[in-house]
Design a protein around this motif. Sequence first.
Motif, PDB file in Angstrom:
ATOM      1  N   THR A  87       1.073  -1.220  -0.125  1.00  0.00           N
ATOM      2  CA  THR A  87       0.018   0.059  -0.249  1.00  0.00           C
ATOM      3  C   THR A  87       1.223   1.310   0.185  1.00  0.00           C
ATOM      4  OG1 THR A  87       0.051  -0.270   2.637  1.00  0.00           O
ATOM      5  CG2 THR A  87      -2.270  -0.823   1.075  1.00  0.00           C
ATOM      6  N   ILE A  88       1.720   1.705   0.895  1.00  0.00           N
ATOM      7  CA  ILE A  88       2.411   2.739   0.831  1.00  0.00           C
ATOM      8  C   ILE A  88       3.014   2.878  -0.298  1.00  0.00           C
ATOM      9  CG2 ILE A  88       4.410   4.345   1.952  1.00  0.00           C
ATOM     10  CD1 ILE A  88       2.132   3.058   3.313  1.00  0.00           C
ATOM     11  N   PRO A  89       3.844   2.205  -0.947  1.00  0.00           N
ATOM     12  CA  PRO A  89       4.889   2.782  -2.237  1.00  0.00           C
ATOM     13  C   PRO A  89       3.465   3.176  -3.320  1.00  0.00           C
ATOM     14  CG  PRO A  89       6.230   0.424  -1.138  1.00  0.00           C
ATOM     15  CD  PRO A  89       4.728   0.855  -0.257  1.00  0.00           C
ATOM     16  N   ALA A  90       2.114   2.252  -2.891  1.00  0.00           N
ATOM     17  CA  ALA A  90       1.983   2.365  -4.626  1.00  0.00           C
ATOM     18  C   ALA A  90       0.877   3.970  -4.424  1.00  0.00           C
ATOM     19  CB  ALA A  90       0.183   1.512  -4.372  1.00  0.00           C
ATOM     20  N   LEU A  91       0.033   4.176  -3.196  1.00  0.00           N
ATOM     21  CA  LEU A  91      -0.136   5.721  -2.944  1.00  0.00           C
ATOM     22  C   LEU A  91       0.465   6.899  -2.201  1.00  0.00           C
ATOM     23  CD1 LEU A  91      -2.761   3.497  -1.040  1.00  0.00           C
ATOM     24  CD2 LEU A  91      -3.440   3.872  -3.324  1.00  0.00           C
ATOM     25  N   LEU A  92       1.772   6.346  -2.027  1.00  0.00           N
ATOM     26  CA  LEU A  92       2.419   7.547  -1.366  1.00  0.00           C
ATOM     27  C   LEU A  92       2.625   8.919  -2.183  1.00  0.00           C
ATOM     28  CD1 LEU A  92       3.737   8.827   1.358  1.00  0.00           C
ATOM     29  CD2 LEU A  92       5.851   7.735   1.235  1.00  0.00           C
ATOM     30  N   PRO A  93       2.324   8.239  -3.774  1.00  0.00           N
ATOM     31  CA  PRO A  93       3.482   9.493  -4.451  1.00  0.00           C
ATOM     32  C   PRO A  93       1.403  10.602  -4.845  1.00  0.00           C
ATOM     33  CG  PRO A  93       4.471   7.842  -5.087  1.00  0.00           C
ATOM     34  CD  PRO A  93       3.020   7.009  -3.693  1.00  0.00           C
ATOM     35  N   LEU A  94       0.823   9.599  -4.506  1.00  0.00           N
ATOM     36  CA  LEU A  94      -0.571  10.113  -5.024  1.00  0.00           C
ATOM     37  C   LEU A  94      -1.115  11.079  -3.486  1.00  0.00           C
ATOM     38  CD1 LEU A  94      -3.018  10.138  -7.040  1.00  0.00           C
ATOM     39  CD2 LEU A  94      -3.589   8.091  -5.587  1.00  0.00           C
ATOM     40  N   TYR A  95      -1.120  10.918  -2.684  1.00  0.00           N
ATOM     41  CA  TYR A  95      -1.158  11.329  -1.330  1.00  0.00           C
ATOM     42  C   TYR A  95      -0.600  12.673  -1.023  1.00  0.00           C
ATOM     43  CZ  TYR A  95      -3.682   8.531   1.655  1.00  0.00           C
ATOM     44  OH  TYR A  95      -5.155   7.665   1.528  1.00  0.00           O
ATOM     45  N   LYS A  96       1.266  12.476  -1.311  1.00  0.00           N
ATOM     46  CA  LYS A  96       1.725  13.764  -1.879  1.00  0.00           C
ATOM     47  C   LYS A  96       0.978  14.839  -2.926  1.00  0.00           C
ATOM     48  CE  LYS A  96       6.331  11.979  -0.003  1.00  0.00           C
ATOM     49  NZ  LYS A  96       7.745  11.402   0.406  1.00  0.00           N
ATOM     50  N   ARG A  97       0.456  14.816  -4.116  1.00  0.00           N
ATOM     51  CA  ARG A  97       0.301  14.798  -4.605  1.00  0.00           C
ATOM     52  C   ARG A  97      -0.978  15.482  -4.889  1.00  0.00           C
ATOM     53  NH1 ARG A  97       2.250  15.762 -10.598  1.00  0.00           N
ATOM     54  NH2 ARG A  97       4.165  14.749  -9.682  1.00  0.00           N
ATOM     55  N   LEU A  98      -1.548  15.411  -3.494  1.00  0.00           N
ATOM     56  CA  LEU A  98      -2.679  15.725  -3.542  1.00  0.00           C
ATOM     57  C   LEU A  98      -2.708  17.006  -2.269  1.00  0.00           C
ATOM     58  CD1 LEU A  98      -5.044  12.989  -4.569  1.00  0.00           C
ATOM     59  CD2 LEU A  98      -4.687  15.257  -5.839  1.00  0.00           C
ATOM     60  N   ASN A  99      -1.560  16.054  -1.230  1.00  0.00           N
ATOM     61  CA  ASN A  99      -1.807  17.045  -0.587  1.00  0.00           C
ATOM     62  C   ASN A  99      -2.523  16.877   1.084  1.00  0.00           C
ATOM     63  OD1 ASN A  99       0.888  19.945  -1.569  1.00  0.00           O
ATOM     64  ND2 ASN A  99      -1.850  20.366  -2.121  1.00  0.00           N
ATOM     65  N   MET A 100      -2.444  15.265   0.458  1.00  0.00           N
ATOM     66  CA  MET A 100      -2.727  14.755   1.442  1.00  0.00           C
ATOM     67  C   MET A 100      -1.630  14.437   2.725  1.00  0.00           C
ATOM     68  SD  MET A 100      -5.635  12.027  -0.119  1.00  0.00           S
ATOM     69  CE  MET A 100      -6.189  11.558   0.998  1.00  0.00           C
ATOM     70  N   SER A 101      -1.885  13.502   3.906  1.00  0.00           N
ATOM     71  CA  SER A 101      -1.422  13.855   4.759  1.00  0.00           C
ATOM     72  C   SER A 101      -0.905  12.431   4.465  1.00  0.00           C
ATOM     73  CB  SER A 101      -1.944  14.368   6.294  1.00  0.00           C
ATOM     74  OG  SER A 101      -0.893  14.293   7.194  1.00  0.00           O
ATOM     75  N   PRO A 102       0.759  11.777   4.903  1.00  0.00           N
ATOM     76  CA  PRO A 102       0.709  10.987   5.001  1.00  0.00           C
ATOM     77  C   PRO A 102       0.723   9.962   6.122  1.00  0.00           C
ATOM     78  CG  PRO A 102       2.596  12.319   4.977  1.00  0.00           C
ATOM     79  CD  PRO A 102       1.733  13.725   4.817  1.00  0.00           C
ATOM     80  N   TYR A 103       0.396  10.338   7.221  1.00  0.00           N
ATOM     81  CA  TYR A 103       0.301  10.376   8.703  1.00  0.00           C
ATOM     82  C   TYR A 103      -1.889  10.035   8.375  1.00  0.00           C
ATOM     83  CZ  TYR A 103       3.929  11.890  10.821  1.00  0.00           C
ATOM     84  OH  TYR A 103       4.603  12.284  11.340  1.00  0.00           O
ATOM     85  N   LEU A 104      -1.858  10.182   7.128  1.00  0.00           N
ATOM     86  CA  LEU A 104      -3.273   9.591   7.612  1.00  0.00           C
ATOM     87  C   LEU A 104      -3.214   8.216   6.579  1.00  0.00           C
ATOM     88  CD1 LEU A 104      -6.540  10.584   7.410  1.00  0.00           C
ATOM     89  CD2 LEU A 104      -6.762  10.952   5.036  1.00  0.00           C
ATOM     90  N   LEU A 105      -2.638   8.331   5.357  1.00  0.00           N
ATOM     91  CA  LEU A 105      -2.009   7.281   4.955  1.00  0.00           C
ATOM     92  C   LEU A 105      -1.638   6.167   5.714  1.00  0.00           C
ATOM     93  CD1 LEU A 105      -1.200   5.206   2.231  1.00  0.00           C
ATOM     94  CD2 LEU A 105       1.065   6.562   2.415  1.00  0.00           C
ATOM     95  N   MET A 106      -1.110   6.718   6.166  1.00  0.00           N
ATOM     96  CA  MET A 106      -1.014   4.762   6.973  1.00  0.00           C
ATOM     97  C   MET A 106      -1.730   5.142   8.706  1.00  0.00           C
ATOM     98  SD  MET A 106       2.457   3.689   7.216  1.00  0.00           S
ATOM     99  CE  MET A 106       2.667   3.620   9.737  1.00  0.00           C
ATOM    100  N   LEU A 107      -2.883   5.773   8.797  1.00  0.00           N
ATOM    101  CA  LEU A 107      -3.425   5.290   9.854  1.00  0.00           C
ATOM    102  C   LEU A 107      -4.749   4.098   9.414  1.00  0.00           C
ATOM    103  CD1 LEU A 107      -5.906   6.189  12.482  1.00  0.00           C
ATOM    104  CD2 LEU A 107      -6.619   8.176  11.286  1.00  0.00           C
ATOM    105  N   LEU A 108      -4.589   4.883   8.268  1.00  0.00           N
ATOM    106  CA  LEU A 108      -6.104   3.899   7.513  1.00  0.00           C
ATOM    107  C   LEU A 108      -5.617   2.447   7.257  1.00  0.00           C
ATOM    108  CD1 LEU A 108      -7.393   6.547   5.046  1.00  0.00           C
ATOM    109  CD2 LEU A 108      -8.836   5.687   6.755  1.00  0.00           C
ATOM    110  N   VAL A 109      -4.145   2.310   6.538  1.00  0.00           N
ATOM    111  CA  VAL A 109      -3.709   1.483   6.911  1.00  0.00           C
ATOM    112  C   VAL A 109      -3.214   0.246   8.201  1.00  0.00           C
ATOM    113  CG1 VAL A 109      -1.706   0.298   6.179  1.00  0.00           C
ATOM    114  CG2 VAL A 109      -2.168   1.869   4.504  1.00  0.00           C
TER     115      VAL A 109
END
Length: 440
Positions: free
Chosen positions: A122-144
Amino acid sequence: MISLIGFLTIITIVTLLITKKVNPIVGLVIIPLAGALLLGTGIDDLATYFNDGIDSVMSVVIMFIFAILFFGIMQDAGLFDPIINKMVEISRGNVVAVAVSTIIIAIVAGLDGSGASTFLITIPALLPLYKRLNMSPYLLMLLVVLSIGVMNLLPWAGPIGRAASVLNMDPVALWQPLIPLQLIEIVLLLFIGVFFGIREKRRIAKIYGFPSVQAEAAATVEGAVEENVDKDELKRPKLLWLNIILTLAVIGTLMSGALPSGFVFMIGLAIALPVNYRHVDKQLERIKAHAPNALMMAGIILAAGSFLGILEGTGMLDEMAASLIYILPGAILPYLHLIIGFFGVPFDLILSTDAYYFALVPIVEQIVTNYGVPSTTIIYALVVGNIIGTMVSPFAPALWLGLGLAKLEMGGHLRYSFFWVWGFSILLLIVAWVMGIISL
């Protein structure tokens, strides 16, 4: 004297596991052995306790070995890739859709019961998208992390296997009553994804203005994933539907309870290997690739069997329970499992998963059963209250992997995620109570 040595044994194991002074296998074998020898236990009795303990967990060990190998082969063959790629494509540019897709991808990736592989997917696939959309990577971690917690209820994931070994039960039999709860958890997670997506969208709008659709960025991410899939010689896209049918057949047979869980995964692996990799050398190569994870979990469970066998055989477990009954206020003892379950996530900050399930859980189960509460009800309260918090524990190696992939700090993750994770855990305890899975 027996209870004192029992408590010293438990405290020593927990302390050594928390401070990472010993490997779990070393601690679970050597410390109880030393305690038994202090009590004057003879060699013949030790052998009996060991054999009894190993017998109680052998079915769990067999299931873990073949489950990890089976799902490892399915990942190698690319079973989950089309779903992940599609969700990345669908969610591009929409913050709410990205949040919900993160949960779906993590749930699919978590079918193998491994937190490490879920983070790796999940992290490598979605982290670039989160960054480009200015979404917090901590939100990515929380949801995962929340998704991993839900998928940890699977019988081939670590916590249920550990709990089953404490009760000397088949993990699938312990899991079956939890299936409706797990399905409800997934639905609740999707609503939580929507909530956090809307919340994140407002935060972004407040700081950056309303984001435009980042279709190009999402396509870049999707293309990178697809290119990686195409280049990987292990993928078997032409066998996708066959692998899906095989996986559904394995899971369906597990849910039915028609065959022992270890045998089901053994059969599944025996079919999956020649179907996906015709050459014997390639089959052996795939087994060797996943063997370290399988053997590590098997070794821990076997060591836990030895630990529990000694504690039960020497009478330490009974004596510790009797001592706690004498010390603790009598009014709270029948509800001790609910109290520990309520604080299950905070316990993750001070106890490793092994320490929680192999040190704390057996004592609580031993105490509360004296008040007529079924062992399964006790275990369900302790598991449901704790399992969601597995990936807020600094003692979970997979969490450090996830933080490293996302380039985040543990302190920031705990500040962002801890109370949301604990709140979701309490909500699940309430749902489990309403469903009758646990009782007051």
